[in-house]
Design a protein around this motif. Structure first.
Motif, PDB file in Angstrom:
ATOM      1  N   CYS A  84       0.852  -1.192   0.000  1.00 48.70           N
ATOM      2  CA  CYS A  84       0.000   0.000   0.000  1.00 48.70           C
ATOM      3  C   CYS A  84       0.888   1.242   0.000  1.00 48.70           C
ATOM      4  N   CYS A  87      -0.113   4.197   3.249  1.00 51.18           N
ATOM      5  CA  CYS A  87       0.326   4.138   4.644  1.00 51.18           C
ATOM      6  C   CYS A  87       1.753   3.592   4.702  1.00 51.18           C
ATOM      7  N   HIS A  97      -7.391  -4.589   2.869  1.00 47.63           N
ATOM      8  CA  HIS A  97      -6.591  -3.503   3.432  1.00 47.63           C
ATOM      9  C   HIS A  97      -7.153  -2.130   3.065  1.00 47.63           C
TER      10      HIS A  97
HETATM   11 ZN   LIG Z   1      -2.469   1.346   3.642  1.00 48.96          ZN
END
Ligand SMILES: [Zn+2]
Length: 295
Positions: A84, A87, A97
């Protein structure tokens, strides 16, 4: 053929929803109506907005939104990895997620609760005071149902069923009045949309912004696929190409027919599975989505 269609046939992406479905847990009629996006359909033709929305709903059902995890599995080589980028948690950006990423502006429970009051505001704005009374009679139950643990998606709340687009049968038992059930369903739709607007759409904007910073353009993401198609084309001789055009057309028709057959069988098998598991199939034949609905 659209990728997700293949995946309906070839993957086990729905199994988590079907495998324990022996308790009549879900209302599949409402679910399929919702996913095929029939409610806002004009009968003559569906707009591209409708088609997009339907595609979004199907991809959620299959957990197949174009997350980094999904894209990596499809071999998109512009991606460094499947993590990702919103984050710093070093988490793989799976479908799951996306909904719980730290970067989201609010968590699922907060969005759920805020959506209920937003829906009331929406009714208020439209002068629907009677519907507000109905909503107030049911809003606590709606939230309670959604916040309780799912019997099917183990370890998750029923919000996750909603994120998949699956309508829990409990909502049907909140009232005997059709009119009230309509409001409950409308509220359910409203919350679903809020999750999309406040999480998925914002995620897409943010990822686009970060990719731009990193210099990944959409074109790069498509590059590999295009290159492959080109390789294939170069492999064919020109004569053959013109010769085969007509036959290809026929083949495609044939393939489509074959596919329609397959998808019907798949859907039927699922429903038969549901019957074997003790579910009432009374309505199920009407439910079988036409493959054209799933384009
Ligand atoms: Zn994330």
């Amino acid at each position: 053929m659209a990728l997700w269609k293949n995946e309906i046939l070839n993957s086990n992406k729905l199994n988590d929803l079907f495998i324990l479905n022996f308790k009549k847990e879900f209302d599949w009629r409402t679910t399929l109506e919702f996913i095929s996006n029939r409610t806002t359909f004009t009968k003559r033709q569906c707009s591209s907005e409708d088609t997009k929305e339907r595609s979004y709903r199907i991809k959620n059902l299959l957990k197949d939104l174009p997350t980094y995890d999904t894209l990596c599995k499809r071999d998109v080589d512009a991606l460094e990895n499947n993590k990702c980028i919103r984050c710093d948690e070093n988490e793989i950006e799976t479908w799951d997620h996306v909904w719980i990423c730290n970067d989201n502006e609010a968590n699922l429970d907060e969005i759920l609760r805020e959506s209920i009051s937003k829906f009331e505001e929406h009714l208020n704005k439209n002068g629907r005071s009677e519907d507000i009374t109905i909503l107030r009679n049911h809003n606590i139950n709606i939230v309670t149902i959604l916040e309780e643990r799912s019997n099917i998606l183990l370890g998750k709340s029923r919000i996750w069923e909603m994120l998949r687009g699956v309508f829990n049968d409990r909502f049907n038992h909140l009232t005997k009045s059709k009119e009230e059930l309509m409001i409950i369903k409308e509220c359910w739709n409203f919350i679903y949309k809020e999750f999309k607007t406040r999480i998925w759409l914002i995620r897409c904007e943010e990822v686009a912004r970060l990719e731009k910073l990193k210099g990944i353009q959409k074109q790069d993401l498509r590059k590999k696929k295009r290159r492959r198609e080109q390789d294939q084309r170069e492999g064919d001789s020109e004569d053959e190409n013109t010769e085969n055009k007509k036959t290809n057309k026929k083949d495609k028709k044939k393939q489509k027919k074959e596919f329609d057959k397959k998808i019907n069988i798949v859907t039927r098998d699922r429903l038969i599975g549901a019957v074997t598991d003790g579910n009432n199939i009374e309505y199920n034949w009407d439910l079988t989505p036409k493959s054209t609905d799933l384009v």
